[in-house]
Structure formats: structure tokens, C-alpha cells
Design a protein around this motif. Structure first.
Motif, mmCIF file in Angstrom:
data_model
loop_
_atom_site.group_PDB
_atom_site.id
_atom_site.type_symbol
_atom_site.label_atom_id
_atom_site.label_comp_id
_atom_site.label_asym_id
_atom_site.label_seq_id
_atom_site.Cartn_x
_atom_site.Cartn_y
_atom_site.Cartn_z
ATOM 1 N N TRP A 94 51.210 51.596 38.631
ATOM 2 C CA TRP A 94 51.916 50.456 38.042
ATOM 3 C C TRP A 94 53.141 50.053 38.855
ATOM 4 C CZ3 TRP A 94 49.817 47.295 34.757
ATOM 5 C CH2 TRP A 94 48.739 47.750 33.994
ATOM 6 N N ALA A 95 53.238 50.524 40.109
ATOM 7 C CA ALA A 95 54.376 50.180 40.962
ATOM 8 C C ALA A 95 54.522 48.660 41.036
ATOM 9 C CB ALA A 95 54.186 50.777 42.351
ATOM 10 N N GLU A 96 55.744 48.221 41.131
ATOM 11 C CA GLU A 96 56.083 46.798 41.027
ATOM 12 C C GLU A 96 55.279 45.890 41.961
ATOM 13 O OE1 GLU A 96 57.728 43.972 38.893
ATOM 14 O OE2 GLU A 96 58.216 46.073 38.551
ATOM 15 N N LYS A 97 55.171 46.232 43.236
ATOM 16 C CA LYS A 97 54.539 45.292 44.172
ATOM 17 C C LYS A 97 53.076 45.590 44.476
ATOM 18 C CE LYS A 97 58.716 43.878 46.490
ATOM 19 N NZ LYS A 97 59.370 43.646 47.752
ATOM 20 N N ASP A 98 52.762 46.849 44.715
ATOM 21 C CA ASP A 98 51.431 47.142 45.233
ATOM 22 C C ASP A 98 50.669 48.210 44.448
ATOM 23 O OD1 ASP A 98 53.023 49.248 45.912
ATOM 24 O OD2 ASP A 98 52.418 49.340 48.013
ATOM 25 N N GLY A 99 51.088 48.478 43.239
ATOM 26 C CA GLY A 99 50.382 49.451 42.430
ATOM 27 C C GLY A 99 48.992 48.951 42.062
ATOM 28 N N ARG A 100 48.002 49.823 42.179
ATOM 29 C CA ARG A 100 46.607 49.435 41.945
ATOM 30 C C ARG A 100 46.401 48.808 40.568
ATOM 31 N NH1 ARG A 100 43.224 54.411 42.307
ATOM 32 N NH2 ARG A 100 44.044 54.645 40.230
ATOM 33 N N ALA A 101 46.956 49.403 39.538
ATOM 34 C CA ALA A 101 46.769 48.864 38.186
ATOM 35 C C ALA A 101 47.452 47.501 38.044
ATOM 36 C CB ALA A 101 47.313 49.847 37.146
ATOM 37 N N ARG A 102 48.660 47.384 38.597
ATOM 38 C CA ARG A 102 49.376 46.113 38.518
ATOM 39 C C ARG A 102 48.620 45.019 39.273
ATOM 40 N NH1 ARG A 102 54.222 44.774 36.742
ATOM 41 N NH2 ARG A 102 54.900 46.936 36.659
ATOM 42 N N VAL A 103 48.124 45.337 40.459
ATOM 43 C CA VAL A 103 47.367 44.363 41.251
ATOM 44 C C VAL A 103 46.124 43.919 40.490
ATOM 45 C CG1 VAL A 103 45.970 44.093 43.352
ATOM 46 C CG2 VAL A 103 48.256 45.135 43.484
ATOM 47 N N GLN A 104 45.379 44.877 39.927
ATOM 48 C CA GLN A 104 44.150 44.532 39.206
ATOM 49 C C GLN A 104 44.448 43.728 37.940
ATOM 50 O OE1 GLN A 104 42.087 48.267 38.749
ATOM 51 N NE2 GLN A 104 41.389 48.259 40.860
ATOM 52 N N LEU A 105 45.515 44.063 37.241
ATOM 53 C CA LEU A 105 45.885 43.290 36.057
ATOM 54 C C LEU A 105 46.241 41.864 36.456
ATOM 55 C CD1 LEU A 105 46.485 42.983 33.050
ATOM 56 C CD2 LEU A 105 48.803 43.837 33.526
ATOM 57 N N ASN A 106 47.011 41.699 37.515
ATOM 58 C CA ASN A 106 47.364 40.353 37.977
ATOM 59 C C ASN A 106 46.141 39.564 38.397
ATOM 60 O OD1 ASN A 106 50.092 40.644 37.444
ATOM 61 N ND2 ASN A 106 50.543 41.429 39.495
ATOM 62 N N GLU A 107 45.189 40.215 39.068
ATOM 63 C CA GLU A 107 43.947 39.540 39.450
ATOM 64 C C GLU A 107 43.176 39.088 38.216
ATOM 65 O OE1 GLU A 107 41.875 42.328 41.931
ATOM 66 O OE2 GLU A 107 43.198 41.951 43.651
ATOM 67 N N PHE A 108 43.115 39.943 37.207
ATOM 68 C CA PHE A 108 42.429 39.575 35.962
ATOM 69 C C PHE A 108 43.130 38.401 35.283
ATOM 70 C CE2 PHE A 108 42.245 39.991 31.317
ATOM 71 C CZ PHE A 108 40.892 39.722 31.128
ATOM 72 N N LEU A 109 44.452 38.449 35.193
ATOM 73 C CA LEU A 109 45.202 37.367 34.547
ATOM 74 C C LEU A 109 45.010 36.050 35.309
ATOM 75 C CD1 LEU A 109 48.453 39.255 33.538
ATOM 76 C CD2 LEU A 109 46.547 38.579 32.059
ATOM 77 N N ASP A 110 44.969 36.118 36.623
ATOM 78 C CA ASP A 110 44.693 34.914 37.413
ATOM 79 C C ASP A 110 43.300 34.386 37.132
ATOM 80 O OD1 ASP A 110 47.206 35.067 38.558
ATOM 81 O OD2 ASP A 110 46.492 35.990 40.437
ATOM 82 N N LEU A 111 42.335 35.305 37.018
ATOM 83 C CA LEU A 111 40.952 34.925 36.757
ATOM 84 C C LEU A 111 40.807 34.185 35.426
ATOM 85 C CD1 LEU A 111 37.935 35.210 37.661
ATOM 86 C CD2 LEU A 111 37.878 37.269 36.237
ATOM 87 N N VAL A 112 41.534 34.607 34.411
ATOM 88 C CA VAL A 112 41.420 33.972 33.088
ATOM 89 C C VAL A 112 42.525 32.928 32.865
ATOM 90 C CG1 VAL A 112 40.188 35.895 32.036
ATOM 91 C CG2 VAL A 112 42.684 35.851 31.949
ATOM 92 N N ASN A 113 43.216 32.585 33.954
ATOM 93 C CA ASN A 113 44.248 31.540 33.910
ATOM 94 C C ASN A 113 45.358 31.812 32.918
ATOM 95 O OD1 ASN A 113 43.030 29.922 35.931
ATOM 96 N ND2 ASN A 113 41.564 29.210 34.411
ATOM 97 N N VAL A 114 45.860 33.029 32.925
ATOM 98 C CA VAL A 114 46.982 33.381 32.046
ATOM 99 C C VAL A 114 48.233 33.518 32.883
ATOM 100 C CG1 VAL A 114 47.913 35.102 30.462
ATOM 101 C CG2 VAL A 114 45.509 34.503 30.386
#
Length: 107
Positions: free
Chosen positions: A87-107
Motif C-alpha cells: 500500500w506504499a504511496e507511489k508504487d505499492g502493488r495494492a495501491r497501483v492495482q486499486l487505482n487501475e481498477f478505479l480508473d477502469l470503472v471511472n471512479v
């Protein structure tokens, strides 16, 4: 390290995973012996009274201060560190994947 006394829905499975699979805690089972799907067919003593519960609590407290307890504490620390990195601020795997998902669903 955690000690868990789960009593409903997904909690027995979660604490069993924590205690039995990732080896980062202890599990109380005596007071929920009739309600836990993981205890089906268990041949151990399934006495569900206060003295049985007290024995289980004491056994877990005793085990917490042994090599087993030390191993479980070390595992819990390692897991916490891994989660922190995920969950690291810039490059944490979970944070990156969550951001990708949110982008995918336009949130």
C-alpha cells in the motif's frame, strides 16, 4: 501476533487461515465448537464449559511465550511489512492495482 475467538459468518475461516496457514496467531475454538465448520469430525475433547475454555486460554497464553509464539510474532511482523509495501504511496502493488481498477470503472 493475534489471538482470535471468532464466532460468526466468515470469522472462523479467517482466524483459521491466520492461525493455521499463515501461522501468525492463535485460535480459540472451545466456546464455538458446535458452530465451526472447521471442527467437523474433530476427535479432540469438545467440552464446551467454562473450565474447558479456561484451559484453552491458559494453553494459548503459555504457547504465546514459547518458540511457537515467537515464530508467530515474526510472521505477523513480516506480513505487516509486506502489506505496508503493497500500500506504499507511489508504487505499492495494492495501491497501483486499486487505482487501475478505479480508473477502469471511472471512479
Amino acid at each position: 501476533m493475534r489471538m482470535g475467538w471468532p464466532f460468526a459468518i466468515d470469522q472462523p475461516l479467517n482466524i483459521a487461515y491466520m492461525a493455521r496457514t499463515i501461522d501468525a496467531g492463535f485460535e480459540f475454538t472451545k466456546m464455538r465448537v458446535d458452530r465451526c465448520p472447521l471442527n467437523t469430525g474433530n476427535t479432540e475433547d469438545t467440552t464446551c464449559d467454562m473450565s474447558g475454555w479456561e484451559r484453552e486460554v491458559q494453553a494459548i497464553l503459555d504457547a504465546a511465550f514459547t518458540e511457537t509464539g515467537q515464530r508467530k510474532r515474526e510472521n505477523a511482523v513480516r506480513i505487516g511489512e509486506n502489506l505496508g509495501r503493497a500500500w506504499a504511496e507511489k508504487d505499492g502493488r495494492a495501491r497501483v492495482q486499486l487505482n487501475e481498477f478505479l480508473d477502469l470503472v471511472n471512479v
